[in-house]
Motif scaffolding. Structure first.
Motif, short mmCIF file in Angstrom:
data_model
loop_
_atom_site.label_atom_id
_atom_site.label_comp_id
_atom_site.label_asym_id
_atom_site.label_seq_id
_atom_site.Cartn_x
_atom_site.Cartn_y
_atom_site.Cartn_z
N ARG A 58 0.85 -1.19 0.00
CA ARG A 58 0.00 0.00 0.00
C ARG A 58 0.88 1.25 0.00
O ARG A 58 1.33 1.70 1.05
N PRO A 59 1.16 1.80 -1.18
CA PRO A 59 1.94 3.04 -1.19
C PRO A 59 1.06 4.25 -0.89
O PRO A 59 -0.15 4.23 -1.12
N ALA A 60 1.70 5.29 -0.36
CA ALA A 60 1.04 6.59 -0.29
C ALA A 60 0.97 7.13 -1.71
O ALA A 60 1.43 6.47 -2.65
N VAL A 61 0.40 8.31 -1.89
CA VAL A 61 0.35 8.90 -3.22
C VAL A 61 1.77 8.92 -3.78
O VAL A 61 2.71 9.37 -3.12
N MET A 62 1.93 8.41 -5.01
CA MET A 62 3.27 8.27 -5.59
C MET A 62 3.61 9.45 -6.50
O MET A 62 2.74 10.07 -7.09
N PHE A 63 4.91 9.71 -6.60
CA PHE A 63 5.39 10.76 -7.49
C PHE A 63 6.63 10.27 -8.23
O PHE A 63 7.31 9.33 -7.80
N GLY A 64 6.90 10.92 -9.36
CA GLY A 64 8.07 10.59 -10.15
C GLY A 64 8.07 11.44 -11.41
O GLY A 64 7.12 12.21 -11.67
N PRO A 65 9.11 11.34 -12.23
CA PRO A 65 9.16 12.12 -13.48
C PRO A 65 7.96 11.83 -14.38
O PRO A 65 7.56 10.68 -14.54
N ASP A 66 7.38 12.89 -14.93
CA ASP A 66 6.26 12.77 -15.87
C ASP A 66 5.07 12.03 -15.28
O ASP A 66 4.36 11.31 -15.99
N ASP A 67 4.85 12.19 -13.98
CA ASP A 67 3.71 11.52 -13.34
C ASP A 67 2.46 12.38 -13.47
O ASP A 67 2.46 13.43 -14.10
N ALA A 68 1.38 11.89 -12.86
CA ALA A 68 0.11 12.62 -12.91
C ALA A 68 -0.16 13.35 -11.59
O ALA A 68 -1.28 13.79 -11.35
N PHE A 69 0.86 13.48 -10.76
CA PHE A 69 0.69 14.13 -9.47
C PHE A 69 1.65 15.30 -9.33
O PHE A 69 1.29 16.46 -9.56
N LEU A 70 2.90 15.02 -9.00
CA LEU A 70 3.87 16.10 -8.75
C LEU A 70 4.11 16.94 -9.99
O LEU A 70 4.16 18.17 -9.92
N THR A 71 4.26 16.30 -11.15
CA THR A 71 4.52 17.04 -12.39
C THR A 71 3.36 17.97 -12.74
O THR A 71 3.58 19.11 -13.16
N HIS A 138 8.47 26.47 -3.46
CA HIS A 138 9.76 26.98 -2.99
C HIS A 138 10.91 26.40 -3.81
O HIS A 138 11.82 27.14 -4.23
N GLU A 139 10.88 25.07 -4.03
CA GLU A 139 11.94 24.42 -4.80
C GLU A 139 12.00 24.95 -6.22
O GLU A 139 13.06 25.00 -6.84
N ILE A 195 14.83 0.19 3.19
CA ILE A 195 14.83 1.27 2.20
C ILE A 195 14.72 2.62 2.89
O ILE A 195 13.86 2.83 3.73
N SER A 196 15.63 3.53 2.52
CA SER A 196 15.55 4.92 2.98
C SER A 196 14.94 5.73 1.85
O SER A 196 15.61 6.03 0.85
N PRO A 197 13.66 6.06 1.92
CA PRO A 197 12.97 6.65 0.78
C PRO A 197 13.43 8.06 0.43
O PRO A 197 13.84 8.83 1.31
N TYR A 198 13.36 8.37 -0.86
CA TYR A 198 13.68 9.71 -1.33
C TYR A 198 12.56 10.69 -0.95
O TYR A 198 11.39 10.32 -0.93
N SER A 199 12.95 11.93 -0.69
CA SER A 199 11.97 12.96 -0.39
C SER A 199 11.50 13.64 -1.67
O SER A 199 12.15 13.55 -2.72
N LEU A 204 12.50 16.36 -6.78
CA LEU A 204 12.00 17.51 -7.52
C LEU A 204 13.12 18.22 -8.26
O LEU A 204 12.91 18.76 -9.35
N GLN A 205 14.32 18.21 -7.69
CA GLN A 205 15.44 18.84 -8.38
C GLN A 205 15.73 18.17 -9.72
O GLN A 205 16.03 18.83 -10.72
N GLU A 206 15.62 16.84 -9.76
CA GLU A 206 15.81 16.12 -11.03
C GLU A 206 14.69 16.45 -12.01
O GLU A 206 14.93 16.64 -13.21
#
Length: 211
Positions: A58-71, A138-139, A195-199, A204-206
């Motif tokens: 069960r993941p929380a809301v996921m993010f990544g390059p070209d996603d439908a959330f953070l992007t 901010h970022e 696993i130490s998850p990425y923030s 976001l910098q990438e």
């Protein structure tokens, strides 16, 4: 929605597959008034019925390059000097990087646990929705004005938007934003899988560099 997970789990069991992982989502609940959230809960139940020892991720809301959330949030923050928030921006989120969730799934299947287990995978930080928007802005070097919009108005807007070929907002999205999306401290998660998850800020910098 639950018929496909049932078929996959049943066929895996019949084929003698030893390990099966079903990716669901934090907050899945067969008793939820939201059809979308309820169907995710039903999906977990039918998978476990057909494949008793299946691992549930069960993941929380996921993010990544070209996603439908953070992007999408980033694009809207850039385009809208006045940003309409879901409600008062108090819903809590714990975004998880999609690469970390994929690694968690792989490690769960490779681990020594063979009985039914459920992992809840949330990122390293819990934000309110307003805090999340401010962190992303901010970022990106942006200073938008965040305006609260009642959920009732969002539901009405989504109902009309869903008549469009590519709706900018759906009722499922509005319903999800009314419920906290945070992992339970009583459930195993990234830590138990080593696993130490990425923030959000790190990834976001990438994403900013790519765009």
């Amino acid at each position: 929605m639950s018929s496909q997970p049932r078929r996959v789990a049943a066929q895996a069991h019949q084929a003698g597959v030893e390990r099966l992982a079903h990716v669901s989502g934090i907050g899945s609940d067969v008793a939820s008034p939201s059809l979308y959230i309820r169907k995710r809960g039903e999906g977990e139940l039918v998978v476990r019925t057909a494949f008793a020892d299946a691992t549930i991720i069960r993941p929380a809301v996921m993010f990544g390059p070209d996603d439908a959330f953070l992007t999408i949030v980033l694009k809207l923050l850039r385009r809208l000097p006045i940003y309409p928030m879901f409600g008062r921006g108090l819903t809590r989120l714990q975004p998880a990087y999609v690469g970390d969730v994929a690694e968690a799934t792989a490690r769960a299947l490779q681990g020594t646990e063979t009985h039914a287990i459920t992992y809840e995978c949330g990122g390293p930080r819990v934000y309110s929705y307003k805090e999340f928007l401010r962190a992303v802005a901010h970022e990106a070097g942006l200073k938008p004005k965040l305006i609260p919009i009642p959920f009732a108005a969002w539901h009405a807007l989504a109902w009309f938007a869903e008549m469009l070929p590519s709706p900018p907002v759906t009722r499922n999205q509005v319903e999800l934003m009314q419920v906290d999306n945070v992992s339970s401290p009583q459930m195993p998660g990234f830590g138990e899988l080593g696993i130490s998850p990425y923030s959000v800020e790190e990834m976001l910098q990438e994403i900013l560099w790519d765009h």
